[in-house]
Design an enzyme around this catalytic site. Sequence first.
Site, PDB file in Angstrom:
ATOM      1  N   HIS A  66      39.347  49.148  38.315  1.00 52.34           N
ATOM      2  CA  HIS A  66      39.065  48.397  37.089  1.00 52.34           C
ATOM      3  C   HIS A  66      37.595  48.577  36.720  1.00 52.34           C
ATOM      4  O   HIS A  66      36.758  48.866  37.588  1.00 52.34           O
ATOM      5  CB  HIS A  66      39.368  46.916  37.287  1.00 52.34           C
ATOM      6  CG  HIS A  66      40.822  46.620  37.452  1.00 52.34           C
ATOM      7  ND1 HIS A  66      41.324  45.342  37.334  1.00 52.34           N
ATOM      8  CD2 HIS A  66      41.889  47.417  37.727  1.00 52.34           C
ATOM      9  CE1 HIS A  66      42.631  45.364  37.516  1.00 52.34           C
ATOM     10  NE2 HIS A  66      42.996  46.616  37.772  1.00 52.34           N
ATOM     11  N   GLU A  68      35.214  46.508  36.037  1.00 52.21           N
ATOM     12  CA  GLU A  68      34.271  45.651  36.760  1.00 52.21           C
ATOM     13  C   GLU A  68      34.024  46.167  38.178  1.00 52.21           C
ATOM     14  O   GLU A  68      32.883  46.215  38.638  1.00 52.21           O
ATOM     15  CB  GLU A  68      34.794  44.208  36.822  1.00 52.21           C
ATOM     16  CG  GLU A  68      34.963  43.548  35.479  1.00 52.21           C
ATOM     17  CD  GLU A  68      36.358  43.729  34.870  1.00 52.21           C
ATOM     18  OE1 GLU A  68      36.698  42.954  33.964  1.00 52.21           O
ATOM     19  OE2 GLU A  68      37.103  44.646  35.299  1.00 52.21           O
ATOM     20  N   CYS A  96      40.133  40.074  35.958  1.00 55.60           N
ATOM     21  CA  CYS A  96      41.333  39.655  36.674  1.00 55.60           C
ATOM     22  C   CYS A  96      40.904  38.989  37.992  1.00 55.60           C
ATOM     23  O   CYS A  96      39.734  39.071  38.379  1.00 55.60           O
ATOM     24  CB  CYS A  96      42.244  40.857  36.926  1.00 55.60           C
ATOM     25  SG  CYS A  96      41.637  41.976  38.206  1.00 55.60           S
ATOM     26  N   CYS A  99      38.980  41.358  40.273  1.00 54.02           N
ATOM     27  CA  CYS A  99      37.616  41.631  39.800  1.00 54.02           C
ATOM     28  C   CYS A  99      36.726  40.408  39.955  1.00 54.02           C
ATOM     29  O   CYS A  99      35.560  40.529  40.313  1.00 54.02           O
ATOM     30  CB  CYS A  99      37.641  42.110  38.349  1.00 54.02           C
ATOM     31  SG  CYS A  99      38.414  43.729  38.178  1.00 54.02           S
TER      32      CYS A  99
END
Length: 170
Positions: A66, A68, A96, A99
């Site tokens: 992801h 992040e 999420c 993250c």
Amino acid sequence: MLRYNAGMIQANINEDDARFMRMAMDACQQGIDLGQTPFGACIVRDGQVLACTYNQVWNETDPTAHAEVMAIRMACRDLGAIHLEGATIYSTTEPCPMCFAAIHWARIGRIVFGGSIEDAQMYGFNELIVSNQSLKEQAGLKVELYPHFMRNDALRLFEYWKKQPDSQSY
């Protein structure tokens, strides 16, 4: 200059926040153009950009890639450290739970994000509907949250991504 915190609006966002969020959005746009999903993140400390990148799940064939997490990996690698105290992460969409945990472990103290987890789910992403505010409260964390910052721009990125012939969620 708005700060959203548990439904209360407080002044605490500044023009630098808009500049750095725009950088996260530019990274997101770049990722979309390269066939990735509509997520971007930028980590900044003391006005210096430590990392700015996009989601690379498809490129890396890695469900943890992801934006992040990728930004945290880049910043930590470049600094030769695992902690990013004093940093802010700008994310085009609410991080999420995975993250959020990575942000916590990296000791980033401030999260500014555009779209919500529900927005990502609305565009077909298999999201866990657990808000950052809920995670913060459950864990008793002091991380500062600034949700829905430039949200309309973040939603435009989802719309742009959706129009791509190769767009696919996960």
